[in-house]
Scaffold this motif. Structure first.
Motif, PDB file in Angstrom:
ATOM      1  N   CYS A  53      48.859  16.029  38.619  1.00 47.44           N
ATOM      2  CA  CYS A  53      47.238  16.142  38.652  1.00 47.44           C
ATOM      3  C   CYS A  53      46.809  16.636  39.890  1.00 47.44           C
ATOM      4  CB  CYS A  53      46.636  14.979  37.971  1.00 47.44           C
ATOM      5  SG  CYS A  53      44.938  15.234  37.887  1.00 47.44           S
ATOM      6  N   PHE A  54      46.054  17.396  40.188  1.00 47.16           N
ATOM      7  CA  PHE A  54      45.329  17.813  41.347  1.00 47.16           C
ATOM      8  C   PHE A  54      43.852  18.103  41.179  1.00 47.16           C
ATOM      9  CE2 PHE A  54      49.720  19.296  41.482  1.00 47.16           C
ATOM     10  CZ  PHE A  54      50.226  18.983  42.984  1.00 47.16           C
ATOM     11  N   PHE A  55      43.247  17.510  42.460  1.00 49.63           N
ATOM     12  CA  PHE A  55      42.078  17.833  42.540  1.00 49.63           C
ATOM     13  C   PHE A  55      41.611  19.178  43.494  1.00 49.63           C
ATOM     14  CE2 PHE A  55      38.654  17.686  45.672  1.00 49.63           C
ATOM     15  CZ  PHE A  55      37.416  17.214  45.010  1.00 49.63           C
ATOM     16  N   LEU A  56      40.884  19.939  43.174  1.00 49.14           N
ATOM     17  CA  LEU A  56      40.645  21.186  44.040  1.00 49.14           C
ATOM     18  C   LEU A  56      39.486  21.546  43.980  1.00 49.14           C
ATOM     19  CD1 LEU A  56      42.391  23.334  45.525  1.00 49.14           C
ATOM     20  CD2 LEU A  56      41.830  24.908  43.552  1.00 49.14           C
ATOM     21  N   SER A  57      38.793  21.767  45.256  1.00 48.79           N
ATOM     22  CA  SER A  57      37.368  21.847  45.500  1.00 48.79           C
ATOM     23  C   SER A  57      36.941  23.288  44.924  1.00 48.79           C
ATOM     24  CB  SER A  57      36.845  21.806  46.925  1.00 48.79           C
ATOM     25  OG  SER A  57      37.494  22.674  47.504  1.00 48.79           O
ATOM     26  N   ALA A  58      35.802  23.249  44.281  1.00 48.32           N
ATOM     27  CA  ALA A  58      35.195  24.477  43.942  1.00 48.32           C
ATOM     28  C   ALA A  58      35.191  25.684  45.117  1.00 48.32           C
ATOM     29  CB  ALA A  58      33.766  24.369  43.446  1.00 48.32           C
ATOM     30  N   GLU A  59      34.956  25.107  46.270  1.00 48.13           N
ATOM     31  CA  GLU A  59      34.933  26.161  47.476  1.00 48.13           C
ATOM     32  C   GLU A  59      36.180  26.903  47.465  1.00 48.13           C
ATOM     33  OE1 GLU A  59      32.544  22.579  48.967  1.00 48.13           O
ATOM     34  OE2 GLU A  59      34.015  22.940  47.756  1.00 48.13           O
ATOM     35  N   THR A  60      37.420  26.022  47.324  1.00 50.19           N
ATOM     36  CA  THR A  60      38.948  26.597  47.392  1.00 50.19           C
ATOM     37  C   THR A  60      39.166  27.340  46.195  1.00 50.19           C
ATOM     38  OG1 THR A  60      39.633  24.821  48.785  1.00 50.19           O
ATOM     39  CG2 THR A  60      41.414  26.057  47.915  1.00 50.19           C
ATOM     40  N   LEU A  61      38.730  26.958  45.115  1.00 51.47           N
ATOM     41  CA  LEU A  61      38.984  27.719  43.885  1.00 51.47           C
ATOM     42  C   LEU A  61      38.339  29.096  43.875  1.00 51.47           C
ATOM     43  CD1 LEU A  61      40.038  28.260  40.993  1.00 51.47           C
ATOM     44  CD2 LEU A  61      38.154  26.949  40.263  1.00 51.47           C
ATOM     45  N   ILE A  62      37.098  29.161  44.442  1.00 52.15           N
ATOM     46  CA  ILE A  62      36.406  30.279  44.401  1.00 52.15           C
ATOM     47  C   ILE A  62      36.956  31.326  45.495  1.00 52.15           C
ATOM     48  CG2 ILE A  62      34.139  31.429  45.150  1.00 52.15           C
ATOM     49  CD1 ILE A  62      32.869  28.985  44.017  1.00 52.15           C
ATOM     50  N   HIS A  63      37.496  30.717  46.589  1.00 48.30           N
ATOM     51  CA  HIS A  63      38.185  31.671  47.643  1.00 48.30           C
ATOM     52  C   HIS A  63      39.346  32.455  46.895  1.00 48.30           C
ATOM     53  CE1 HIS A  63      40.072  32.837  51.156  1.00 48.30           C
ATOM     54  NE2 HIS A  63      40.875  32.155  50.989  1.00 48.30           N
ATOM     55  N   TYR A  64      40.273  31.627  46.219  1.00 46.03           N
ATOM     56  CA  TYR A  64      41.377  32.145  45.764  1.00 46.03           C
ATOM     57  C   TYR A  64      41.088  33.046  44.505  1.00 46.03           C
ATOM     58  CZ  TYR A  64      44.493  29.574  48.809  1.00 46.03           C
ATOM     59  OH  TYR A  64      44.976  29.284  50.103  1.00 46.03           O
ATOM     60  N   TRP A  65      39.943  32.587  43.718  1.00 41.25           N
ATOM     61  CA  TRP A  65      39.724  33.257  42.502  1.00 41.25           C
ATOM     62  C   TRP A  65      39.181  34.930  43.211  1.00 41.25           C
ATOM     63  CZ3 TRP A  65      38.997  33.026  37.419  1.00 41.25           C
ATOM     64  CH2 TRP A  65      38.296  33.988  36.796  1.00 41.25           C
ATOM     65  N   THR A  66      38.572  35.045  44.323  1.00 40.92           N
ATOM     66  CA  THR A  66      38.267  36.565  44.887  1.00 40.92           C
ATOM     67  C   THR A  66      39.431  37.119  45.079  1.00 40.92           C
ATOM     68  OG1 THR A  66      37.681  35.465  46.982  1.00 40.92           O
ATOM     69  CG2 THR A  66      36.073  35.596  45.486  1.00 40.92           C
ATOM     70  N   GLU A  67      40.790  36.543  45.364  1.00 40.49           N
ATOM     71  CA  GLU A  67      41.966  37.379  45.651  1.00 40.49           C
ATOM     72  C   GLU A  67      42.503  37.873  44.365  1.00 40.49           C
ATOM     73  OE1 GLU A  67      44.484  34.924  47.813  1.00 40.49           O
ATOM     74  OE2 GLU A  67      43.179  35.176  49.552  1.00 40.49           O
ATOM     75  N   GLN A  68      41.802  37.463  43.139  1.00 42.36           N
ATOM     76  CA  GLN A  68      42.393  38.455  41.936  1.00 42.36           C
ATOM     77  C   GLN A  68      42.377  39.929  42.100  1.00 42.36           C
ATOM     78  OE1 GLN A  68      42.061  36.406  37.970  1.00 42.36           O
ATOM     79  NE2 GLN A  68      40.131  35.804  38.902  1.00 42.36           N
ATOM     80  N   GLN A  69      41.362  40.421  42.867  1.00 45.91           N
ATOM     81  CA  GLN A  69      41.187  41.826  43.281  1.00 45.91           C
ATOM     82  C   GLN A  69      42.405  42.340  43.999  1.00 45.91           C
ATOM     83  OE1 GLN A  69      37.519  41.965  45.367  1.00 45.91           O
ATOM     84  NE2 GLN A  69      36.229  41.339  43.461  1.00 45.91           N
ATOM     85  N   THR A  70      43.170  41.657  44.453  1.00 47.62           N
ATOM     86  CA  THR A  70      44.416  42.073  45.266  1.00 47.62           C
ATOM     87  C   THR A  70      45.427  41.867  44.433  1.00 47.62           C
ATOM     88  OG1 THR A  70      44.782  39.720  46.321  1.00 47.62           O
ATOM     89  CG2 THR A  70      43.361  41.368  47.679  1.00 47.62           C
ATOM     90  N   GLY A  71      45.555  41.555  43.378  1.00 44.89           N
ATOM     91  CA  GLY A  71      46.612  41.560  42.339  1.00 44.89           C
ATOM     92  C   GLY A  71      47.073  39.999  42.002  1.00 44.89           C
ATOM     93  N   LYS A  72      46.529  38.929  42.678  1.00 43.97           N
ATOM     94  CA  LYS A  72      46.964  37.470  42.491  1.00 43.97           C
ATOM     95  C   LYS A  72      46.287  37.086  41.041  1.00 43.97           C
ATOM     96  CE  LYS A  72      47.862  36.345  47.382  1.00 43.97           C
ATOM     97  NZ  LYS A  72      47.530  35.339  48.411  1.00 43.97           N
ATOM     98  N   LYS A  73      47.234  36.721  40.146  1.00 44.39           N
ATOM     99  CA  LYS A  73      46.816  36.014  38.846  1.00 44.39           C
ATOM    100  C   LYS A  73      46.960  34.757  38.500  1.00 44.39           C
ATOM    101  CE  LYS A  73      45.636  40.438  37.487  1.00 44.39           C
ATOM    102  NZ  LYS A  73      44.251  40.686  37.680  1.00 44.39           N
ATOM    103  N   SER A  74      47.421  33.824  39.577  1.00 39.55           N
ATOM    104  CA  SER A  74      47.528  32.689  39.469  1.00 39.55           C
ATOM    105  C   SER A  74      47.557  31.784  40.697  1.00 39.55           C
ATOM    106  CB  SER A  74      48.771  32.221  38.629  1.00 39.55           C
ATOM    107  OG  SER A  74      49.759  32.644  39.609  1.00 39.55           O
ATOM    108  N   LEU A  75      47.193  30.433  40.669  1.00 38.27           N
ATOM    109  CA  LEU A  75      47.052  29.776  41.918  1.00 38.27           C
ATOM    110  C   LEU A  75      48.486  29.041  42.046  1.00 38.27           C
ATOM    111  CD1 LEU A  75      45.091  28.849  44.117  1.00 38.27           C
ATOM    112  CD2 LEU A  75      44.532  27.000  42.736  1.00 38.27           C
ATOM    113  N   PRO A  76      49.256  29.331  43.243  1.00 36.14           N
ATOM    114  CA  PRO A  76      50.761  28.636  43.517  1.00 36.14           C
ATOM    115  C   PRO A  76      50.436  27.372  43.786  1.00 36.14           C
ATOM    116  CG  PRO A  76      50.363  30.669  44.652  1.00 36.14           C
ATOM    117  CD  PRO A  76      48.903  30.199  44.166  1.00 36.14           C
ATOM    118  N   LEU A  77      51.416  26.573  43.013  1.00 37.81           N
ATOM    119  CA  LEU A  77      51.395  25.232  43.140  1.00 37.81           C
ATOM    120  C   LEU A  77      51.747  24.694  44.532  1.00 37.81           C
ATOM    121  CD1 LEU A  77      51.698  22.221  42.052  1.00 37.81           C
ATOM    122  CD2 LEU A  77      54.289  22.739  41.771  1.00 37.81           C
TER     123      LEU A  77
END
Length: 205
Positions: free
Chosen positions: A148-172
């Motif tokens: 189980c992991f805690f991830l701040s919204a700031e970090t999630l939002i940062h990687y979420w925007t990278e979906q535009q570059t083709g990334k569809k998931s958050l690596p472990l």
């Protein structure tokens, strides 16, 4: 009973629960108690509440009932209802004067967490909470790994925007380096406030 989204589109319950059913084919191993991730968070919240450590509750889903059948006087059956608005996040409350707002998600993947588990309106909601200085985050459960992991919204939002570059998931690996791993316990079972405290310490340094 038929539910509808705010725009009138019928809610396909089978489709919405398909992924959850797939992930629940094998019970989550919380000390073989047969409970799922949400159950354990709810019990953890009760533990925190009873000990006056925090007041955190799961948000109710607002619905508008439009059709009810009365097969007999002593019973009523809801036949049709609408979600009044799109859901935001699962939980909110107060901890040591801080407003907490978070989402809980789980996956059976072993190497990454799919972004498809989130929705744009949830990301927007978390961004709005951050603007008001709220503490916003996600709890991510890897059922196949029992991690189980805690991830701040700031970090999630940062990687979420990278979906535009083709990334569809958050690596472990990202979660291991930029998140905070939560070691499951007995009371509470999901001690996520420990991760919140660590996050606050880093934030105020």
């Amino acid at each position: 009973m038929v539910f509808h989204y705010p725009n009138g589109t019928p809610f396909n319950n089978n489709e919405a629960n398909n992924q959850k059913k797939q992930e629940k084919k094998k019970p989550v191993d919380f000390a073989k108690r047969g409970m799922n991730f949400e159950d354990e968070i709810n019990l953890s919240n009760t533990y925190y509440l009873n000990r006056r450590l925090a007041v955190i509750h799961k948000k109710p889903t607002p619905i508008q009932i439009v059709k009810v059948d009365y097969p007999r006087r002593s019973a009523a059956v809801i036949k049709e209802a609408y979600f009044r608005q799109a859901s935001t996040t699962d939980y909110n409350g107060v901890y040591k004067g801080y407003y907490l707002d978070f989402e809980a998600k789980e996956t059976k993947n072993k190497t990454s967490f799919p972004f498809k588990n989130f929705h744009q309106h949830q990301i927007d909601h978390m961004a709005q909470c951050l603007e008001q200085q709220g503490i916003c985050f996600v709890l991510l459960w890897f059922s196949s790994l029992n991690r189980c992991f805690f991830l701040s919204a700031e970090t999630l939002i940062h990687y979420w925007t990278e979906q535009q570059t083709g990334k569809k998931s958050l690596p472990l690996k990202v979660l291991e380096t930029e998140g905070i791993e939560i070691k499951l316990g007995l009371a509470p079972r999901v001690p996520y406030l420990d991760a919140v405290a660590r996050y606050l310490e880093k934030k105020t340094d």
